[in-house]
Design an enzyme around this catalytic site. Sequence first.
Site, short mmCIF file in Angstrom:
data_model
loop_
_atom_site.label_atom_id
_atom_site.label_comp_id
_atom_site.label_asym_id
_atom_site.label_seq_id
_atom_site.Cartn_x
_atom_site.Cartn_y
_atom_site.Cartn_z
N GLY A 156 0.83 -1.20 0.00
CA GLY A 156 0.00 0.00 0.00
C GLY A 156 0.86 1.24 0.00
N ASP A 157 0.36 2.32 -0.59
CA ASP A 157 1.12 3.58 -0.54
C ASP A 157 0.94 4.21 0.84
OD1 ASP A 157 2.74 5.66 -1.24
OD2 ASP A 157 1.61 6.28 -2.99
N PHE A 158 1.74 5.19 1.10
CA PHE A 158 1.87 5.88 2.38
C PHE A 158 0.51 6.13 3.06
CE2 PHE A 158 3.26 9.12 5.26
CZ PHE A 158 4.62 9.02 5.36
N GLY A 169 -2.14 4.73 2.65
CA GLY A 169 -3.22 4.64 1.66
C GLY A 169 -4.38 3.77 2.14
#
Length: 762
Positions: free
Chosen positions: A288-290, A292
């Site tokens: 997952g992105d930061f 996210g």
Amino acid sequence: MNHLFIATLVGTLLVMIGLEPTSGDNDPDRNKRVFIEQLIGQMTLEEKAGQLTQLGMQLTATGPMIDTKGLRLPDVADVGSVLGVYGAENTRKVQQQAVQGSRLHIPLLFSFDVIHGFRTVFPVPLAEASAWDPDLSRRTARAAAVEATAAGVHWTYAPMVDITRDPRWGRVVEGAGEDPFLASALAASRVRGFRGEDAPNTEKMLSTAKHFVGYGAAEGGRDYNTSDISERTLEEVYLTPFRAAVQAGVDAIMPGFNEVNGTPMHASQRLLKDKLRKEWGFQGLVVGDFAGIHELIQHGVASTSQAAALRAFNATVDVDMVGVDYVSQLPALIRSGQVPEERLNDAVRRVLLAKQRLGLFEDPYRYSDPARERALLLTSHTRALAREAAQKSIVLLKNDRALLPLSKNLRKLVVVGPLANDAQSTLGPWYGDGHAEDSITVLEGIKRAVSPATEINYLPMGSPENSDIPVMKEIEQVTSDADVIVAVLGETGDMSGEARSRTSLGLPGTQNALLGELTNTGKPVVVILMNGRPLTLPAVDEQAPAILETWFLGSETGHAVADVLFGDINPSGKLPITFPRSVGQIPIYHAHKNTGRPPSITNPYASGYLDEQWTPLYPFGHGLSYTTFTYETPILSKQRLAFNETLNVQVNVRNSGQRGGDETVQLYLRQNVASVTRPVRTLRGFSKAPGETKTVGFTLDQDDFASLDTDYLPVVESGTFTVYVGGSSATDNQASFEVTSGTHLNEQRSAIPRWLRETSLR
Ligand code: BGC
């Protein structure tokens, strides 16, 4: 403690708890699998959730730290990976905390954004894409991996493979531009480069293709904004470079912060689980992105941390980057039966397998060796590669009356603009561990290149956002006896990248007025552009006789710019993205549809604008040289062929000028009539034509002739095609052929261009 001792200690501990593979079994792969399964068997639910959690330890966060509302932040000994720690000593220390401080002594993965170099900074990806040179991109990725792994980094969040057709979006700088074919070739090459087929084990770095998918289609070019993309465009444009990255063996995929057609990507079962994993067979990590996962709450598709964790987990997101949702919610979700433990084990297995692939169970400290770090960072070899990459990334946009190249023996040269002496900006955004003081500025490069007798005057003129326009008198004074003015104009290095969207794309601040003052002197003005996105440059194009697009070229900026400015190197870069005339034309890209009313000068009721031309200022693929290239009409091996036959296209390209030079020959295809509308041309090949006269050959096959039918199934339809071969997407050099039979294609088409598939993977 030395690392051998620790490795032995870890090994002994694993034997004691019964996790070491049994000796005497001689299938190493089986042993490895058994080792991982036994390890999973020993783990508590909390330890498993910890492996799926990534702790942010970087000093500069790229997003707000999430409101944890009383949830306990994990400790480094509780998690599986860490973002933002690098350096042999630092990673060793943190690794020690994890290995010694945790019950099962599982090593951490260290991740970092190694986007265009680590300590040696290479051109920003959009710049490097201008070289149209997959092997160069492979080599710079490899060099970045050698440096980063020597500093303890195991895993990079690159390549960024987002297509974008909107230069307002600041992250356009991180990708390869607007075209899925070029982007796919570069994506595959970068993945191979990070991995390093023949590299010693300690120099292999895990790669991540991001941001899956359609992040670059943010409405209004506003970062993090909604994407609404048709099924066809998703398949034909945005998904393609991800498919290439997966086919090249990328280790991880990162979903974007965006939603696509109503579903945030961190919750998209359709695109992550069904498309990426089931249809494409991707077996690696989804990270997952930061924060996210937590942002699913803001998106409005989950009301609690637990609901966000459940949605992301069901979409097969494995790792929660700088979040607390997985670590705090997954155990409860298993206990309540909402998530089967086997699914949790699948995700944990993927994380552990990545660690095993890097050999971290044998030696958790193998990437943290200060001696190797000292030897491998910023070497003469990496600097030479940075200079080569920078030279090849420069695009000559305009060169009236052959003003360039300049002589090195000019009497006086005036350099203008703050960017000329701005070392930090040479690095662009996402510069890893790059140091401004290691970078050669444009001013320094020019000073080092010219003959000792040449006088150089420098007028800094404030900042790019607010350049002082000195009174004309002052400019006249300094330039009155100058042979030429070199104006370095554009954006600072931090004006593109994440959260750097702009609504106007002209030169920031008062730089246009400054340029006006400079051209008013009557002296020839060369404009050197530094910027991270296409700018709208009609005023510059009108005023300046010569324009070099240099983007942000990294550590060797000044040397490379001077190499081209003074003609030691003949520029060969080609634009990987269209330059609009005005923001109102966006989105503008070469592979557009014809429409029922194609633009026309004579018909007022045709697609166009009242107040602007419909064409770009500089088309995709454009880039001049100090020499000229003449193209002959393409020669086709057949006029008619069946769907399963190949077509050879040959074209003679002659260097018709006075200097040696390299040309990037581009092949575009148009299907003239199909059951669905097709772009007016799509890039299907490119090749270098060095030297004098060269016959350049391309082979086209069913992958090139295919399109998606009305049900989005790949099909070759019979009919006529036009093939264009030339030096930009605006070429009219063409020939036609007919495909006489059609078929649906059963096998998944390769997104990696055929010639690249066939070249060595090294
Ligand atoms: C960016 C990612 C990056 C991550 C870690 C996020 O804000 O969108 O591209 O990899 O931060 O730094």
